[in-house]
Design a protein around this motif. Structure first.
Motif, mmCIF file in Angstrom:
data_model
loop_
_atom_site.group_PDB
_atom_site.id
_atom_site.type_symbol
_atom_site.label_atom_id
_atom_site.label_comp_id
_atom_site.label_asym_id
_atom_site.label_seq_id
_atom_site.Cartn_x
_atom_site.Cartn_y
_atom_site.Cartn_z
ATOM 1 N N THR A 155 112.968 118.374 119.453
ATOM 2 C CA THR A 155 113.347 119.248 120.565
ATOM 3 C C THR A 155 112.151 119.765 121.359
ATOM 4 N N MET A 156 112.474 120.299 122.542
ATOM 5 C CA MET A 156 111.469 120.946 123.392
ATOM 6 C C MET A 156 110.803 122.113 122.672
ATOM 7 N N ASP A 157 111.596 122.894 121.959
ATOM 8 C CA ASP A 157 111.029 124.033 121.227
ATOM 9 C C ASP A 157 109.962 123.573 120.242
ATOM 10 N N LEU A 158 110.248 122.499 119.500
ATOM 11 C CA LEU A 158 109.283 121.996 118.525
ATOM 12 C C LEU A 158 108.041 121.439 119.210
ATOM 13 N N ALA A 159 108.229 120.769 120.349
ATOM 14 C CA ALA A 159 107.074 120.233 121.081
ATOM 15 C C ALA A 159 106.163 121.363 121.565
#
Length: 301
Positions: free
Chosen positions: A232-236
């Motif tokens: 996900t974007m959050d993890l990136a």
């Protein structure tokens, strides 16, 4: 050796599944029990809490989405340290900052628990077939003791040195992957606007000196339009933030990583934190007013 596994998300369910498939004794826990059902049907055992799980095993493996969650699962009133016996091992497969690794290792050591960090890289699709790369950090004797389990979950297994070093190199590999993702999006868009068939462009780049692992993998789900890389974007944004933190700590200017983080922050604000990280390329598609689609590419690797 009896293992516990906590965190059965996109990545963890495959890692735990590889352990079960290799014949290890595995007890599992997740906030959502339904994620454990396929593993329970294959012979894994269920525990109602991290504490209950830890009390039944020799080593606990965690694969969780953030340092705060890892710490809560480790040190909470119903956490790992309240159940795992002295002499046990905590194996952290989440991506944490070096400082978090060292701090949590010290909290564990105070309870007689040794820690091994073992973050992974290479993509969820490689974890699904037991071929993901594992990067371990910690005492060599502890690494050797758990090498059979690590080998069951992964393909290439590296020992990066003492605790904290695996966290550094894992963040470096992710930083490169995110930079390459922006680059492959720009390359494919340039090819399309230049009148080149996108399937041809993909294959030519793949066979060229400009190729990358990210182009070969994430490039396919971009061309499909699903963007589904199970990350996900959050993890990136979390991992790129770690990279910029290391740059500040070590005195290394990271111009490309800094630009990449800002682009991902913009994509997260546009598409949401749960959007797949590959969707960062949609910013370019939206700006140019055309998509990057070609037939015959998979929706998921």
């Amino acid at each position: 050796m009896r293992y516990g596994f906590i965190g059965l998300g996109h990545l963890g369910q495959h890692l735990a599944g590889s352990l079960v498939g290799a014949g290890f004794s595995v007890t599992v826990h997740d906030r959502d029990r339904s994620r454990a059902e396929p593993l329970l049907q294959r012979g894994a055992q269920w525990a109602d809490s991290p504490q209950a799980l830890a009390a039944e095993v020799d080593a606990v493996i965690t694969c969780l989405p953030s340092p705060a969650i890892s710490e809560a699962v480790l040190t909470g009133p119903d956490g790992i340290l309240s159940g795992l016996k002295a002499g046990g091992t905590w194996i952290e497969m989440s991506t944490l900052d070096q400082n978090d690794i060292e701090r949590l290792a010290a909290l564990s050591a105070a309870k007689g628990i040794r820690m091994l960090e073992a973050p992974v890289t290479g993509g969820v699709h490689r974890a699904a077939v037991g071929d993901i790369t594992v990067i371990a950090g910690g005492d060599l004797d502890l690494f050797d003791a758990h090498l059979p389990a690590l080998s069951a979950m992964g393909g290439e297994i590296f020992h990066a040195g003492p605790l904290g070093k695996a966290a550094v190199i894992k963040v470096i590999t992710n930083m490169l992957a995110f930079i390459h993702l922006l680059a492959t999006g720009e390359a494919l868009m340039l090819a399309k606007k230049g009148g080149i068939d996108l399937t041809d462009a993909f294959n030519i780049i793949k066979a060229s000196s400009g190729n990358s692992f990210v182009h070969e993998t994430e490039g396919q789900v971009i061309l499909n339009g699903s963007y589904n890389i199970n990350f996900t974007m959050d993890l990136a944004c979390k991992d790129l933030g770690f990279a910029l933190g290391f740059g500040k700590q070590f005195g290394v200017p990271l111009d490309l990583a800094s630009h990449t983080l800002q682009t991902f922050i913009r994509a997260r604000s546009t598409y949401g934190g749960n959007a797949w990280s590959s969707q960062v390329v949609k910013l370019l598609e939206d700006a140019v007013g055309t998509d990057l689609r070609a037939p015959g590419f998979p929706a998921e690797l």
